[in-house]
Design an enzyme around this catalytic site. Structure first.
Site, PDB file in Angstrom:
ATOM      1  N   ARG A 242       0.945  -1.222   0.039  1.00 46.99           N
ATOM      2  CA  ARG A 242      -0.008  -0.096  -0.278  1.00 46.99           C
ATOM      3  C   ARG A 242       1.225   1.046  -0.338  1.00 46.99           C
ATOM      4  NH1 ARG A 242      -2.125   0.873   5.324  1.00 46.99           N
ATOM      5  NH2 ARG A 242      -0.842   2.258   4.995  1.00 46.99           N
TER       6      ARG A 242
ATOM      7  N   HIS B 254      -3.386   4.789   4.907  1.00 41.05           N
ATOM      8  CA  HIS B 254      -4.117   3.820   4.700  1.00 41.05           C
ATOM      9  C   HIS B 254      -6.153   4.519   4.518  1.00 41.05           C
ATOM     10  CE1 HIS B 254      -7.583   1.202   5.817  1.00 41.05           C
ATOM     11  NE2 HIS B 254      -8.707   1.925   6.868  1.00 41.05           N
TER      12      HIS B 254
ATOM     13  N   TYR C 101       3.905   4.778  11.569  1.00 42.05           N
ATOM     14  CA  TYR C 101       3.805   3.500  12.511  1.00 42.05           C
ATOM     15  C   TYR C 101       4.418   3.033  10.912  1.00 42.05           C
ATOM     16  CZ  TYR C 101       0.323   3.539   9.112  1.00 42.05           C
ATOM     17  OH  TYR C 101      -0.795   3.360   7.709  1.00 42.05           O
TER      18      TYR C 101
HETATM   19  C1  LIG Z   1     -15.145  -5.541  11.442  1.00 47.65           C
HETATM   20  C2  LIG Z   1     -13.699  -4.228  10.987  1.00 47.65           C
HETATM   21  N1  LIG Z   1     -13.151  -3.738  12.030  1.00 47.65           N
HETATM   22  C3  LIG Z   1     -12.556  -2.591  12.284  1.00 47.65           C
HETATM   23  C4  LIG Z   1     -13.008  -2.251  10.849  1.00 47.65           C
HETATM   24  C5  LIG Z   1     -12.170  -0.382  10.720  1.00 47.65           C
HETATM   25  N2  LIG Z   1     -10.950  -0.476   9.374  1.00 47.65           N
HETATM   26  C6  LIG Z   1     -10.949  -0.436   7.953  1.00 47.65           C
HETATM   27  S1  LIG Z   1      -9.969  -0.832   7.328  1.00 47.65           S
HETATM   28  C7  LIG Z   1      -9.605  -1.328   8.313  1.00 47.65           C
HETATM   29  C8  LIG Z   1      -7.830  -2.000   7.600  1.00 47.65           C
HETATM   30  C9  LIG Z   1      -7.818  -3.820   7.132  1.00 47.65           C
HETATM   31  O1  LIG Z   1      -6.307  -4.099   6.513  1.00 47.65           O
HETATM   32  P1  LIG Z   1      -6.810  -5.514   5.252  1.00 47.65           P
HETATM   33  O2  LIG Z   1      -7.718  -6.564   5.439  1.00 47.65           O
HETATM   34  O3  LIG Z   1      -5.017  -5.632   5.558  1.00 47.65           O
HETATM   35  O4  LIG Z   1      -7.086  -3.949   3.963  1.00 47.65           O
HETATM   36  P2  LIG Z   1      -6.305  -2.881   3.513  1.00 47.65           P
HETATM   37  O5  LIG Z   1      -7.456  -1.604   4.135  1.00 47.65           O
HETATM   38  O6  LIG Z   1      -4.923  -2.732   3.827  1.00 47.65           O
HETATM   39  O7  LIG Z   1      -6.455  -2.990   1.894  1.00 47.65           O
HETATM   40  C10 LIG Z   1      -9.412  -1.715   9.556  1.00 47.65           C
HETATM   41  C11 LIG Z   1      -9.142  -1.975  10.973  1.00 47.65           C
HETATM   42  C12 LIG Z   1     -14.117  -2.387  10.457  1.00 47.65           C
HETATM   43  N3  LIG Z   1     -14.044  -1.709   8.612  1.00 47.65           N
HETATM   44  N4  LIG Z   1     -13.904  -3.494  10.146  1.00 47.65           N
END
Ligand SMILES: Cc1ncc(C[n+]2csc(CCOP(=O)(O)OP(=O)(O)O)c2C)c(N)n1
Ligand SMILES: Cc1ncc(C[n+]2csc(CCOP(=O)(O)OP(=O)(O)O)c2C)c(N)n1
Ligand SMILES: [Mg+2]
Ligand SMILES: [Mg+2]
Lengths: 339, 376, 339, 376
Positions: free
Chosen positions: B268, B272, B281
């Site tokens: 990425r 985020h 971080y």
């Molecule tokens: C059930 C849930 N818990 C927490 C969140 C908050 N949240 C949004 S994106 C994220 C990280 C997601 O990481 P990843 O699955 O690696 O996807 P990326 O964003 O890196 O594409 C979090 C913790 C959420 N959207 N849904």
């Protein structure tokens, strides 16, 4: 309650639901059942008994042991045009699926601006009074009623169970179908050969209408599912003391048929609500609040609620004292009439 | 440099090296042997277009036109390589940064702004391009994809040998998502049902601020075989390798051989979301390392080295990209606001007395604010 | 609201919670924080900012991305004598943990006949009004209040947030701590050097006491969390029209301090309840039902409720119309006074 | 005979064959080399005792004394073999049929009746024998065990080399439980935290009526390595083999080497519970097959063949077993009912106004039923 020709057989509620499922599956090949142990075993309450044999494993699906998985895959199946009917084995085991129900199932139609419909039924044997162990006697309906997008019903007798399950399955909206397991074996005469009315009107109106199951003038008792029988017994008992009690079987917890309810209270001036779920934040709260708003000047007494205490469902040995039994209902009736 | 920023290990499927050199892989090279120069230019075009769109959306957020934006910057190869392997009748369940996949599905990308502007929750018709709405609740849609695939099975659209009929379903999610119980349950349900679904995990090495090592101490791709779902780890910045592994997985699904899991190891490159501050971080060195491995640069080098592109191509593409950005900007600024009464619509498909009552109340209430006599 | 010497700095609520967590961690080495992105990032709202640096990764734990896992392991840690404070990143993401909260956390003390205590705090940034995308603006408190065994509080200002988080952490019962994210940046003068009173009395009484934040005689508004500020604004605005409105900050949703509430309503005769959550089956229902029962003869008007509609939280563009804003509150006040 | 009833594959760790013959295993034999004849007789004794208890409880249920009973019949080797490997300061999270493990922990087995009689939800003090309450909600306690183990780490009770201090935590669950998201999340949390926890899965081949093949198409033990948790498949009807793999896993946990997963392949010889009717979903032939592989018989044959037991031993044991059954019966019948007011107790640890109010109301209400003047 229903008059029927002598030849009509007596059918217990559990069997009425089986027959309702059968009729729905016959009527629409897209209807399928999913759940734990619903196949060869026929479900722990035998509600799906015989359906695997007749409809095969693609339509009666024994799932892996995961409630979120059941609901999540049901949502996907609904998106593909199927009408999944999910069985949750016991009330206390619905919570792993809470996220899928609350955040996904309930919201999908709204999120998609009506482009996606969610004809998913969740059957939940619920309530206590059967001497079961922990987690097998709960009444979680209020935990779902707060969430828009869900419809919640609970039949109190075999005839309603038979018709309502078919209407629930025909509904394009998700329906949570709470089956009062303490009434599973209560029988009534019922012709299960004739499929229920599943017209648009039936789904919009009949499925969600309350019903006055006993007319009265002094006080109204509103009940649903397992407490309807108790309410009728209370009315009977009160009648012996010269009190005329109207009993309403709400049948639907979301939406609630407030028109029928308030029409009654406008006449009787008093309302007692009875459910097995804890009183605190239970259905009775919403009913009391809204009926009071609608009938403020007609009410002679505050709406009284009879239900579970603010405690986890207790061990079976003492559940009788926890439940809104006949005496507890009569006590509330007395208190309401004393105003 | 932290462990998680180390160069992907040798087990990643790779068909074009970071230096842009094509390498042979006995299993996967044959799968992409039929691709033409036009196809490769098409990959490149999609990657450039979505990056332009993504950059424009990011800047629209900075200008206050969007509530939030989740960039796909750096993940273009993973998204375009996989998306371009899909048939129109395949069905996709994206997470929330699959703008590249959306492009390959033919979605008007501007509709993605609806969600991020706070204009609508959805924003497009899932049926139009067989591309579901974005799902923000991590992992939930992996089960929807599995259920949808179970429906495909029941429709008899698996293993018929008819390419116009056999259908695969894809769920996209991130490395973080693999920790959610729902994703594990999706693996279980797909395996025991032999469902035609592909789990496409973009391991971009971060779940917001949490490195993949906090989600799994072994490669993410190892997860699936323990459920009976075969998996592969692919260099997610190599559009060709991604395309090849995706073709394989889709074919497995469509033929009735069951689910697969793909870990596309990528990075990425952006924050985020626009609310995030990655400097808290991760190091600039790490970001630099990956910027040097940009998936678009890699394909560009390859195309240039192979003489498959010329200046005219790049110029035309740049114009197209600028146009998309411009159209995006104009569209976004013109969106306005939906009427407040939309909140009462489509809560249910069947009329609902409480909704009707609250709506009627609201409309009357709103009218009370109109200047006297102003209500129609 | 609180008078303080001029030198006391102004602290936003988010920071007040940070400082409350810090004081709790200093006071008891068994206190630890768990959640997604609470370490290096300091949480998406920066509430845990700086704590990883000072208390280390064993006490500020960045968890894998799984809410059920967070709550489930927190329960185990509590059994081993720790006091976990779990952060749920946003309201809409609490539901995967629903089972662990409802069926395990809430019931463990009861199941073990008091042998196991569950000093677990669940911090939930909640509510809308911040222009967020889907699932980031919900108010799910009523979905937990129905379940016995949980305590639920929501501060409305920095001083309360600072004290209440420390009391919640000191509580041997599980406490859900709902943080109104739209008020995170509201500031008040606050001395965060002095730890809060975490005596047994504070935990039993102070943490769960409502507070009259503005005295009045004509009508009572009950609010909590984000709506307290709105209620105060409504009272201010109504005062300009000669109406004297009492505002009560409930602070606790389970239990609810009905003594303070009914004492007020006995005097004013009118009650409006305001919360962001949908009205249907929301906190206002329980409050209306119970206050009506307790103050039946004192009420001049039915208890009116102002809150979200029976709809999923809408897109941010139209959230202002969904929320119980100043105008909606004043409208309800007018209606109640018109009785 | 169905696939799932086939004899366990050769990869099961086995130290005593179904015929009672001791076999060598280079990894695991050394771990149990130190066991004495007394130890083996102790294993046997525990298995016989818990079977007697289990049978008595089953018959108490038939007599209406219990609401329900979940038998451990057939799983005695898995439970005793693993339970006897534990140290007193290890902590166990059972599911709901771990009566054999309970015995090894020193729990007064009769207290288990409390739950199944509907007398109490719990029934014992978890701290007394480091044995948690039974958990009926499938899989939930796998996370509690993981969290507890994280607490053990923070206490510094891992990897000190002091056997009185280093502590392992064990979660027991079934094959069906492995499908629950919680169990997968427990694997994730334990792995990334390197927590001293052992996941002990009794694969008794059925989850009520659902065969293991509907939960996983690959051996259950394959699941864990995909999360970075090493696993082993053991013949769950071989008490010695179970003991050996458990010793290994506990040692790994205590030494700080992290979590492990054990699949003990066994068979639920009885019904799921007394409410169940297995004739609906499995054949008598299958039950016969497994009855012939009874874990108690296997050890008995071994002990007899090795001349480690005599008639006196069997007689004394039978007397002990009868006594336990008798004591169980007597205890159960004498339990009576708890006072109804217990439902208002221990809902919270701190006084709670609503509970107090409801309790006061209830007590007054109950008193109203007393004969006039009868209230004290
Ligand atoms: C059930 C849930 N818990 C927490 C969140 C908050 N949240 C949004 S994106 C994220 C990280 C997601 O990481 P990843 O699955 O690696 O996807 P990326 O964003 O890196 O594409 C979090 C913790 C959420 N959207 N849904
Ligand atoms: C969350 C949840 N869902 C459903 C049930 C109902 N149920 C009780 S036992 C059982 C089967 C469990 O199978 P397994 O994990 O293999 O354990 P076993 O009973 O075979 O020991 C089911 C479905 C439950 N107790 N909890
Ligand atoms: Mg990621
Ligand atoms: Mg099993």
């Amino acid at each position: 309650m229903t008059e029927a020709p002598a030849k009509t057989p007596k059918v217990p509620m559990a069997k009425a639901i089986t027959m309702g499922l059968r009729r729905a599956m016959e009527a629409d090949p897209k209807v399928l059942l999913m759940g734990e142990d619903i196949g060869a075993l026929g479900g722990v309450f035998r509600v799906t008994d015989g359906l695997l044999k007749d409809f095969g494993p693609d339509r009666v699906v024994d799932t892996p042991l995961a409630e979120s998985g059941i609901l999540g895959t049901a949502i996907g199946l609904a998106m593909r045009g199927y009408r999944p009917v999910c069985e949750i084995q016991f009330d206390g085991f619905i919570f792993p699926a809470f996220d899928q129900i609350t955040t996904q199932l309930a919201k999908m139609t709204f999120r998609s601006h009506g482009l996606l419909q969610m004809p998913v039924v969740i059957r939940v044997p619920y309530g206590g009074g059967i001497g079961a162990v922990e987690h097998h006697s709960e009444s979680p309906e209020a935990l779902f009623a707060h969430t828009a997008g869900l419809r919640i019903v609970s039949p109190s007798n075999p005839a309603d169970a038979f018709a309502m399950i078919q209407q629930a399955i025909a509904s394009p909206d998700p329906v949570m179908f709470f089956e009062p397991k303490s009434r599973y074996w209560d029988k009534a005469e019922l012709d299960t050969d004739v499929p229920a009315d599943t017209s648009a009107h039936a789904i919009e109106v009949s499925l969600h209408s309350a019903r006055v199951v006993r007319a009265g003038t002094d006080l109204t008792i509103a009940a649903y599912g397992p407490t309807v029988t108790t309410a009728l017994a209370a009315a009977e008992s009160a009648a012996a003391e010269g009190r005329s009690i109207e009993v309403i079987d709400l049948r639907s917890i979301s939406p609630i048929d407030f028109d029928t309810l308030t029409a009654s209270v406008q006449r009787t001036g008093r309302l007692v609500v009875a459910h097995e779920a804890p009183v605190f934040f239970g259905s009775g709260a919403e009913i009391a609040a809204r009926v009071t708003e609608r009938c403020f000047f007609a009410l002679e007494a505050p709406v009284l609620r009879v239900g579970g205490f603010h405690a986890p469902y207790p061990p079976a040995n003492i559940e009788e004292e926890y439940l809104p039994n006949l005496d507890r209902l009569l006590d509330a009736v007395d208190r309401a009439l004393a105003y | 440099m932290d462990a998680h920023t180390a160069a992907p290990d040798a087990e990643l499927v790779q068909l074009i090296t970071p230096e842009g050199v094509r390498v042979e892989n006995p299993t996967y090279s044959p799968l992409v042997a039929g691709l033409t120069a036009d196809d490769l230019r098409g990959f490149y075009r999609d990657m450039v277009l979505v990056r332009s769109f993504d950059a424009e959306a990011t800047s629209l957020q900075r200008q206050g036109e969007l509530a939030l934006w989740a960039q796909c910057l750096g993940q273009e190869a993973a998204q375009i390589g996989s998306g371009r392997a899909l048939a129109p009748h395949d069905f996709v369940f994206p997470a929330y940064r699959e703008h590249g996949v959306a492009l390959t599905r033919g979605l008007d990308l501007r509709k993605i702004l609806h969600l991020f502007r706070g204009y609508k929750h959805g924003g497009w018709d899932p049926a139009e391009h067989n591309f579901h709405l974005y799902t923000l609740v991590i992992g939930s849609h992996s089960l929807h994809a599995t259920g949808y695939a179970m429906g495909v099975q029941r429709d008899g659209n698996v293993g018929t040998g008819d390419p116009a009929r056999d259908t695969a379903v894809v769920a996209y999610f991130g490395d973080g998502a693999t920790s959610q119980g729902d994703v594990s349950e999706a693996l279980t349900f797909s395996a025991v049902n032999n469902a035609p679904v592909v789990f496409f995990c973009q391991n971009n090495q971060w779940a917001i601020s949490v490195p993949t090592a906090r989600q799994s101490i072994v490669p993410i791709a190892n997860r699936a075989p323990g459920f009976g779902v075969p998996s592969v780890r692919v260099d997610g910045n190599d559009v060709l390798a991604v395309h090849a592994v995706m073709l394989e997985a889709l074919e497995r699904a469509r033929s009735g051989a069951g689910p697969s899991f793909i870990e596309a190891f990528t990075y990425r490159m952006g924050a985020h979301t626009t609310s995030d501050d990655p400097t808290r971080y991760r190091t600039a060195a790490e970001e630099d390392y990956w910027r040097a491995r940009d998936p678009i640069d890699r394909l560009r080098t390859h195309l240039v080295n192979e003489g498959l592109v010329d200046d005219a191509f790049f110029e035309a593409l740049q114009a197209e990209a600028d146009e998309l950005a411009e159209a995006t900007r104009t569209y976004c600024r013109g969106l306005g606001e939906p009427p407040a009464t939309e909140m009462f619509e489509h809560i249910y498909s069947v009329p609902h007395p409480l909704v009707a009552e609250e709506r009627a109340w609201f409309e009357e209430y709103e009218e009370s604010f109109l200047p006297e006599g102003g209500a129609s």
